[in-house]
Design a protein around this motif. Structure first.
Motif, mmCIF file in Angstrom:
data_model
loop_
_atom_site.group_PDB
_atom_site.id
_atom_site.type_symbol
_atom_site.label_atom_id
_atom_site.label_comp_id
_atom_site.label_asym_id
_atom_site.label_seq_id
_atom_site.Cartn_x
_atom_site.Cartn_y
_atom_site.Cartn_z
ATOM 1 N N ALA A 1 0.828 -1.203 0.000
ATOM 2 C CA ALA A 1 0.000 0.000 0.000
ATOM 3 C C ALA A 1 0.865 1.258 0.000
ATOM 4 N N VAL A 2 2.008 1.197 0.682
ATOM 5 C CA VAL A 2 2.911 2.359 0.744
ATOM 6 C C VAL A 2 3.400 2.712 -0.654
ATOM 7 N N LEU A 3 3.823 1.696 -1.422
ATOM 8 C CA LEU A 3 4.311 1.963 -2.779
ATOM 9 C C LEU A 3 3.172 2.308 -3.736
ATOM 10 N N ARG A 4 2.043 1.634 -3.592
ATOM 11 C CA ARG A 4 0.903 1.902 -4.491
ATOM 12 C C ARG A 4 0.442 3.348 -4.390
ATOM 13 N N HIS A 5 0.491 3.902 -3.185
ATOM 14 C CA HIS A 5 -0.014 5.257 -2.970
ATOM 15 C C HIS A 5 1.105 6.280 -2.784
ATOM 16 N N ALA A 6 2.327 5.896 -3.098
ATOM 17 C CA ALA A 6 3.476 6.791 -2.930
ATOM 18 C C ALA A 6 3.430 7.914 -3.963
ATOM 19 N N PRO A 7 3.913 9.079 -3.579
ATOM 20 C CA PRO A 7 4.044 10.160 -4.558
ATOM 21 C C PRO A 7 4.999 9.712 -5.677
ATOM 22 N N THR A 8 4.832 10.274 -6.846
ATOM 23 C CA THR A 8 5.623 9.883 -8.012
ATOM 24 C C THR A 8 7.118 9.944 -7.737
ATOM 25 N N GLU A 9 7.568 10.995 -7.071
ATOM 26 C CA GLU A 9 9.009 11.155 -6.812
ATOM 27 C C GLU A 9 9.548 10.000 -5.958
ATOM 28 N N GLU A 10 8.784 9.622 -4.937
ATOM 29 C CA GLU A 10 9.211 8.529 -4.062
ATOM 30 C C GLU A 10 9.230 7.197 -4.814
ATOM 31 N N LEU A 11 8.202 6.954 -5.611
ATOM 32 C CA LEU A 11 8.149 5.735 -6.408
ATOM 33 C C LEU A 11 9.306 5.686 -7.395
ATOM 34 N N MET A 12 9.635 6.821 -7.994
ATOM 35 C CA MET A 12 10.756 6.878 -8.941
ATOM 36 C C MET A 12 12.076 6.540 -8.243
ATOM 37 N N ARG A 13 12.276 7.022 -7.021
ATOM 38 C CA ARG A 13 13.499 6.688 -6.267
ATOM 39 C C ARG A 13 13.571 5.182 -6.017
ATOM 40 N N GLU A 14 12.441 4.586 -5.628
ATOM 41 C CA GLU A 14 12.410 3.139 -5.375
ATOM 42 C C GLU A 14 12.705 2.353 -6.647
ATOM 43 N N LEU A 15 12.160 2.802 -7.775
ATOM 44 C CA LEU A 15 12.412 2.116 -9.043
ATOM 45 C C LEU A 15 13.871 2.245 -9.472
ATOM 46 N N GLU A 16 14.468 3.392 -9.204
ATOM 47 C CA GLU A 16 15.901 3.574 -9.496
ATOM 48 C C GLU A 16 16.731 2.606 -8.658
ATOM 49 N N ARG A 17 16.418 2.529 -7.358
ATOM 50 C CA ARG A 17 17.136 1.611 -6.456
ATOM 51 C C ARG A 17 17.006 0.160 -6.906
ATOM 52 N N ALA A 18 15.845 -0.186 -7.450
ATOM 53 C CA ALA A 18 15.584 -1.567 -7.880
ATOM 54 C C ALA A 18 16.101 -1.832 -9.287
ATOM 55 N N ASP A 19 16.724 -0.827 -9.915
ATOM 56 C CA ASP A 19 17.242 -0.943 -11.273
ATOM 57 C C ASP A 19 16.130 -1.348 -12.250
ATOM 58 N N ALA A 20 14.990 -0.658 -12.135
ATOM 59 C CA ALA A 20 13.829 -0.931 -12.994
ATOM 60 C C ALA A 20 14.145 -0.575 -14.439
ATOM 61 N N SER A 21 13.408 -1.190 -15.329
ATOM 62 C CA SER A 21 13.584 -0.916 -16.760
ATOM 63 C C SER A 21 13.174 0.524 -17.066
ATOM 64 N N ASP A 22 13.699 1.035 -18.169
ATOM 65 C CA ASP A 22 13.337 2.396 -18.587
ATOM 66 C C ASP A 22 11.841 2.502 -18.856
#
Length: 104
Positions: free
Chosen positions: A21-42
């Motif tokens: 729920a924290v990630l689903r409702h996270a602000p875009t900036e926070e979600l983007m940081r998490e995706l960067e940390r996880a080495d998400a695809s472009d």
């Protein structure tokens, strides 16, 4: 990174986001940081940033499918022939010597 690995990783990240729920409702900036940390695809980062899941289509191998409507047209009531009442089979009538309750 190879294509199959990217898709698998993206699906796993989407599952993680969906379960949290924290990630689903996270602000875009926070979600983007998490995706960067996880080495998400472009593609996943672009989709998250734009809020548009359709941007994942190319990564998942999206193909446009053609839909054909094959439903037959409806028949109007007056076009449906009326059924005749079923004719009684004389061999199925109770014998006059037997009562109605004797038949199963």
């Amino acid at each position: 990174m190879e294509q199959g690995k990217t898709v698998t990783d993206t699906i796993e990240l989407l599952e993680t986001i969906g379960k949290s729920a924290v990630l689903r409702h996270a602000p875009t900036e926070e979600l983007m940081r998490e995706l960067e940390r996880a080495d998400a695809s472009d593609a996943l980062k672009a989709a998250a940033k734009a809020g548009d899941g359709s941007l994942l289509g190319e990564e998942f191998g999206y193909k446009t499918m053609r839909v054909v409507d094959s439903h037959a047209p409806c028949r109007e009531e007056e076009d449906v022939p009326e059924r005749e009442p079923a004719k009684e089979d004389p061999s199925r009538r109770p014998h006059p010597d037997q009562s109605e309750s004797a038949h199963f």
